[in-house]
Design an enzyme around this catalytic site. Structure first.
Site, PDB file in Angstrom:
ATOM      1  N   GLY A   1       6.752  34.779  74.805  1.00  0.00           N
ATOM      2  CA  GLY A   1       7.157  33.908  75.589  1.00  0.00           C
ATOM      3  C   GLY A   1       8.527  32.707  75.051  1.00  0.00           C
ATOM      4  O   GLY A   1       8.911  31.881  75.656  1.00  0.00           O
TER       5      GLY A   1
ATOM      6  N   GLU B   1       5.011  41.634  72.371  1.00  0.00           N
ATOM      7  CA  GLU B   1       4.291  41.977  73.468  1.00  0.00           C
ATOM      8  C   GLU B   1       3.386  43.659  73.572  1.00  0.00           C
ATOM      9  O   GLU B   1       2.146  43.317  73.215  1.00  0.00           O
ATOM     10  CB  GLU B   1       4.284  41.110  74.671  1.00  0.00           C
ATOM     11  CG  GLU B   1       4.605  40.042  75.722  1.00  0.00           C
ATOM     12  CD  GLU B   1       6.383  39.814  74.684  1.00  0.00           C
ATOM     13  OE1 GLU B   1       7.164  39.656  74.061  1.00  0.00           O
ATOM     14  OE2 GLU B   1       6.277  38.384  75.065  1.00  0.00           O
TER      15      GLU B   1
ATOM     16  N   GLU C   1      11.706  34.195  75.073  1.00  0.00           N
ATOM     17  CA  GLU C   1      11.821  33.651  77.198  1.00  0.00           C
ATOM     18  C   GLU C   1      12.508  33.130  77.599  1.00  0.00           C
ATOM     19  O   GLU C   1      12.743  32.622  78.068  1.00  0.00           O
ATOM     20  CB  GLU C   1      10.587  34.600  77.420  1.00  0.00           C
ATOM     21  CG  GLU C   1      10.016  35.702  77.369  1.00  0.00           C
ATOM     22  CD  GLU C   1       8.509  36.817  78.067  1.00  0.00           C
ATOM     23  OE1 GLU C   1       7.610  35.926  77.833  1.00  0.00           O
ATOM     24  OE2 GLU C   1       9.196  37.342  79.338  1.00  0.00           O
TER      25      GLU C   1
ATOM     26  N   ALA D   1       3.270  32.808  73.532  1.00  0.00           N
ATOM     27  CA  ALA D   1       2.450  32.086  74.668  1.00  0.00           C
ATOM     28  C   ALA D   1       0.845  32.506  74.470  1.00  0.00           C
ATOM     29  O   ALA D   1       0.908  32.544  72.525  1.00  0.00           O
ATOM     30  CB  ALA D   1       1.623  33.655  75.927  1.00  0.00           C
TER      31      ALA D   1
HETATM   32  N1  T1G Z   1      -1.244  32.154  70.004  1.00  0.00           N
HETATM   33  C1  T1G Z   1      -2.095  31.653  69.460  1.00  0.00           C
HETATM   34  N2  T1G Z   1      -2.189  32.129  68.394  1.00  0.00           N
HETATM   35  C2  T1G Z   1      -1.667  31.850  67.296  1.00  0.00           C
HETATM   36  C3  T1G Z   1      -0.250  32.917  68.287  1.00  0.00           C
HETATM   37  C4  T1G Z   1      -0.334  33.031  68.995  1.00  0.00           C
HETATM   38  N3  T1G Z   1       0.804  33.487  70.145  1.00  0.00           N
HETATM   39  N4  T1G Z   1       0.567  33.760  66.987  1.00  0.00           N
HETATM   40  C5  T1G Z   1      -0.064  32.989  65.702  1.00  0.00           C
HETATM   41  N5  T1G Z   1      -1.294  32.106  66.215  1.00  0.00           N
HETATM   42  C6  T1G Z   1      -2.402  31.691  65.242  1.00  0.00           C
HETATM   43  C7  T1G Z   1      -2.552  32.585  63.906  1.00  0.00           C
HETATM   44  O1  T1G Z   1      -4.354  33.382  64.853  1.00  0.00           O
HETATM   45  C8  T1G Z   1      -3.713  31.754  63.144  1.00  0.00           C
HETATM   46  O2  T1G Z   1      -4.401  30.854  63.649  1.00  0.00           O
HETATM   47  C9  T1G Z   1      -2.101  30.453  62.516  1.00  0.00           C
HETATM   48  O3  T1G Z   1      -1.903  30.362  63.959  1.00  0.00           O
HETATM   49  C10 T1G Z   1      -1.517  30.964  62.117  1.00  0.00           C
HETATM   50  O4  T1G Z   1      -0.706  32.790  62.623  1.00  0.00           O
HETATM   51  C11 T1G Z   1       3.758  35.218  78.421  1.00  0.00           C
HETATM   52  C12 T1G Z   1       2.836  37.334  77.359  1.00  0.00           C
HETATM   53  C13 T1G Z   1       4.229  33.647  64.602  1.00  0.00           C
HETATM   54  C14 T1G Z   1       4.775  35.638  63.065  1.00  0.00           C
HETATM   55  O5  T1G Z   1       2.741  38.001  69.707  1.00  0.00           O
HETATM   56  O6  T1G Z   1       2.904  37.357  64.586  1.00  0.00           O
HETATM   57  O7  T1G Z   1       4.657  35.435  74.018  1.00  0.00           O
HETATM   58  O8  T1G Z   1      -5.854  31.509  61.651  1.00  0.00           O
HETATM   59  O9  T1G Z   1      -1.907  33.803  60.099  1.00  0.00           O
HETATM   60  O10 T1G Z   1       1.101  34.957  58.970  1.00  0.00           O
HETATM   61  O11 T1G Z   1       6.010  36.834  77.441  1.00  0.00           O
HETATM   62  O12 T1G Z   1       1.730  34.489  63.926  1.00  0.00           O
HETATM   63  O13 T1G Z   1      -4.962  28.900  61.551  1.00  0.00           O
HETATM   64  O14 T1G Z   1      -6.747  29.511  63.022  1.00  0.00           O
HETATM   65  O15 T1G Z   1       0.018  35.515  62.095  1.00  0.00           O
HETATM   66  O16 T1G Z   1       2.959  32.926  59.173  1.00  0.00           O
HETATM   67  C15 T1G Z   1       3.458  37.294  71.566  1.00  0.00           C
HETATM   68  C16 T1G Z   1       1.723  36.340  67.289  1.00  0.00           C
HETATM   69  C17 T1G Z   1       2.828  36.585  72.256  1.00  0.00           C
HETATM   70  C18 T1G Z   1       3.650  36.256  68.129  1.00  0.00           C
HETATM   71  C19 T1G Z   1       3.139  33.726  62.488  1.00  0.00           C
HETATM   72  N6  T1G Z   1       3.623  36.807  70.468  1.00  0.00           N
HETATM   73  N7  T1G Z   1       2.220  35.734  65.995  1.00  0.00           N
HETATM   74  O17 T1G Z   1       2.719  34.337  60.632  1.00  0.00           O
HETATM   75  O18 T1G Z   1       0.117  33.436  60.242  1.00  0.00           O
HETATM   76  S1  T1G Z   1       2.316  36.965  74.146  1.00  0.00           S
HETATM   77  C20 T1G Z   1       3.323  37.102  69.151  1.00  0.00           C
HETATM   78  C21 T1G Z   1       2.636  36.314  65.181  1.00  0.00           C
HETATM   79  C22 T1G Z   1       3.189  36.659  75.139  1.00  0.00           C
HETATM   80  C23 T1G Z   1       4.755  36.644  76.720  1.00  0.00           C
HETATM   81  C24 T1G Z   1       3.099  37.328  75.988  1.00  0.00           C
HETATM   82  C25 T1G Z   1       2.063  35.817  63.582  1.00  0.00           C
HETATM   83  C26 T1G Z   1       3.604  34.638  62.829  1.00  0.00           C
HETATM   84  P1  T1G Z   1      -6.139  30.421  61.945  1.00  0.00           P
HETATM   85  P2  T1G Z   1      -0.644  34.311  61.432  1.00  0.00           P
HETATM   86  P3  T1G Z   1       1.888  33.606  59.698  1.00  0.00           P
END
Ligand code: T1G
Length: 695
Positions: free
Chosen positions: A101, A124, A104, A62
């Protein structure tokens, strides 16, 4: 233009999401998905559908940025249900990191195919959340209860082959995912959709949930979303799918509204913000770093060398004493051996890593080195002598870095004729473990040297935070305020083990007295001897200095603030120390008193917050989030509280300010005069998060 497109490939409709950088499920993506699924379903020529993503990854989750805003339709659980209800088979094609998500959505599809290098996961829990788009109900149906709990409670990624073995994906391919996905879509077209929601949840012994709860109670230390995840999975075994989803939704909203999730989400973005430094962007040239030298083979030098070797850099380590050099090399070998023993490294990794290591004690051999990191004795004269030699022998353009934790970068740079090439790279012990790297800019440090240092931090899988050249930079400057209050509380009546227990229960990784014994009371003692700005206060670190003066350095001498049984790393209270403290209280005329937990917490933590505010005022940190990142990753501040500055914002700066004024009135203005920034924000109803560095 919608980030979701629909193209027809014969009888197969290919839906592609293109929402860089990670294809997060923002509102436009969600709306586009609903539209494209409907269009494909209504198109008579389409017999099956492929859902895939452009760029480096399938949906990574998400859009976390939306969580601080009112929810916008269409909501993700509804989209997943909509995909699953589609009358034509939908195949999810996974590459990169199909997380949260994203996974999911993939589980709402009828088939899942992944390229071998892909990873899936439900992280999450690391954001204080739980999978809120029916993941807690679908994953147990695909992978079984035990595996589902393991995946959701760890939040760790699963490589595609393991996801295949667990039943989460149906097929893994080596290359050309799109072709393979379309082939699979053709293969299943005409079949009735195979819905995960219709699968049964294999029965498990209820003890599985009790075991999960006791594991979490021990490991998660106060986090509550893990317990909610366990409850959701338990309901998946008891309730209908729809009832389970409804219950999940309620628990998800509770997690999302929690201060813990706010803190963890803040930490997530703050860690990605540190690399954004005014004057530095993607076009800033970088200097080459293809070779590193480390001067000083002590604990820090060996750890730094190991970190660089592990990043596949050739390293030359030097020390002016033969036994020091031999000890450093032995330490590096031990670190490689430990990596192999833990299964983190192969024998080949160790062999290759050690092959990249060379030793010497002649500066001339550094003539062609790209980056030199000095990790010698914390003494300005020693460092100036080293930098003068480096200035003489190193090629133009090589970066000359010091690992100093407190000394003046400009003073060190003044020993060279190339101050623009000099920078502080302050590693945290153990240097090969701690993710934090304070990048200390001197007055003359060149922009490309700073940019190169940020990139170097990433290469070592560390979080580089650019800070100014003030005493103690950011982390240690705040540590002295935190430690000061600990020391004063000892003299005023709080036992060391009480202070440590209170702060540990509050969330700190370790209490300050245990930390002092771990780092060595002699280290702080030596630094205070070097300081020219010690407060004029006979109580200031009095107990720590007395113990150090007695040779009670902590774990390394078996005695410090605590007593350490032979070989043990956990200390026990020492009546001798307690008597010493009480005696010092008496000498100082301090009437000892009982001190409650709230005062211990507020004095230590607001000691951090007030120093952090002064650091922002002085322009030593670019933003409050940088301070939070430093204290979470360098000093064991609880991540779910978001760091000292975020925590103060969450408490409310008016309340923090009032408490600081109370401390000023009770304990004097020497330490508790409220910083103007705190006073102004409290008065205006503001938060530190609104602070923007001037200039
Ligand atoms: N939402 C918004 N921005 C995100 C994002 C996300 N989920 N994930 C990464 N970014 C942005 C990050 O801030 C950065 O921005 C750029 O992307 C590159 O990220 C309903 C509630 C995917 C392994 O927790 O683990 O889904 O600094 O530097 O090292 O059940 O990003 O360039 O402006 O980390 O290559 C669940 C979180 C969400 C994954 C990539 N998902 N992200 O790593 O790049 S909650 C996560 C990561 C959810 C549902 C629930 C990592 C990555 P900027 P980065 P990276």
């Amino acid at each position: 233009m919608s980030p979701v497109s629909l193209l027809q490939d014969g009888e197969v409709a290919v839906i592609t999401i293109d929402n860089p950088p990670v294809n997060a499920l923002s509102q436009p993506v969600r709306a586009g998905l609903v539209r494209c699924i409907a269009d494909a379903e209504q198109d008579g020529q389409v017999r099956s559908i492929v859902l895939m993503c452009a760029g480096r990854t399938f949906i990574a989750g998400a859009d976390i940025r939306e969580f601080d805003r009112p929810p916008m339709e269409p909501h993700l659980p509804d989209i997943v249900s909509r995909i699953e209800a589609c009358m034509k088979p939908v195949v999810a094609a996974l590459h990169g990191t199909a997380f949260g998500g994203g996974l999911e959505v993939a589980m709402g599809c009828h088939y899942r195919i992944a390229v071998e290098t892909a990873q899936v996961g439900l992280p999450e829990v690391k954001l204080g959340l739980l999978p809120g788009a029916s993941g807690t109900q679908r994953l147990p149906r695909l992978a079984g209860v035990q595996k589902a709990l393991e995946i959701m409670l760890s939040g760790d990624p699963l490589p595609a082959p393991e996801a295949l073995a667990s039943g989460i994906v149906d097929r893994v391919v080596q290359t050309d995912l799109a072709t393979a996905a379309i082939a699979l879509a053709l293969e299943v077209s005409g079949r009735p959709p195979r819905r995960v929601r219709d699968l049964p949840v294999a029965a498990v012994d209820p003890s599985v949930f009790e075991q999960a709860r006791s594991n979490v109670a021990e490991r998660a230390r106060g986090l509550f979303s893990p317990a909610k995840i366990i409850r959701c999975v338990e309901m998946a075994t008891d309730l209908s799918f729809d009832a389970g989803c409804e219950a999940e939704r309620q628990l998800f909203l509770e997690c999302k509204a929690s201060p813990q999730s706010a803190g963890l989400r803040h930490a997530f973005f703050a860690e990605r913000e540190t690399g954004k430094v005014p004057g530095i962007d993607g076009d800033t040239p970088l200097r080459p770093v293809n070779s590193v030298a480390v001067i000083g083979a002590g604990t820090m030098g060996a750890g730094i060398a190991y970190a660089c070797l592990s990043a596949r850099l050739p390293v030359r380590i030097m020390d002016n004493s033969r036994e020091g050099l031999e000890q450093g090399v032995a330490t590096i070998r031990e670190l490689f051996d430990a990596g192999v023993k833990r299964g983190k490294l192969s024998d080949a990794d160790r062999t290759a890593g050690l092959a990249r290591l060379s030793t010497g004690n002649d500066y001339e051999s550094l003539a062609d080195t790209d980056l030199v990191i000095e990790a010698a004795f914390e003494n300005i004269a020693v460092k100036k002598e080293i930098f003068s030699a480096l200035d003489r022998v190193c090629k133009p353009g090589s970066i000359l870095a010091t690992n100093t934790s407190t000394l003046d970068i400009d003073a060190i740079a003044s020993a060279t004729n190339r101050a623009a090439d000099v920078i502080g790279l302050h590693f945290f012990s153990p240097a090969h473990v701690m993710r934090l790297l304070e990048i200390v800019r001197g007055r003359a440090t060149a922009t490309d040297v700073i940019a190169t240092s940020l990139q170097f931090a990433k290469r070592l899988r560390k979080i580089g935070v650019v800070v100014g050249n003030g005493f103690g930079f950011v982390g240690n400057r705040m540590l002295y305020s935190y430690g000061r209050e600990n020391q004063l509380l000892l003299l005023e009546g709080a036992a060391p083990e009480v202070i440590d227990r209170v702060l540990y229960d509050w969330g700190m990784a370790m209490g300050p007295n245990a930390v002092g014994d771990l780092a060595g009371l002699d280290v702080g003692y030596r630094i205070r001897r070097e300081r020219s700005n010690l407060p004029d206060d006979p109580r200031y670190y009095r107990v720590a200095d007395l113990l150090a003066g007695m040779g009670r350095f902590g774990q390394k001498t078996g005695k410090g603030m605590y007593l350490y049984e032979k070989g043990s790393r956990s200390g026990v209270p020492d009546p001798e120390v307690q008597a010493l403290i009480e005696n010092e209280s008496k000498k100082l005329g301090i009437v000892r008193r009982s001190i409650d937990a709230a005062e211990i917490i507020d004095r230590c933590i607001y000691g951090l917050v007030t120093e952090g505010a002064r650091i922002l005022q002085d322009g030593i940190a670019l933003r409050p989030g940088d301070i939070d990142v430093i204290w979470i990753n360098g000093y064991g501040f609880p991540r779910h509280r978001g760091g000292p500055m975020h925590y103060a914002d969450a408490v409310g700066l008016d309340r923090v300010y009032a408490r600081v004024c109370e401390f000023r009135d009770r304990f004097g203005a020497q330490y508790w005069q409220p910083p103007p920034l705190l006073e102004q924000l409290a008065r205006d109803g503001g938060t530190f998060s609104q602070f923007v560095a001037s200039g």
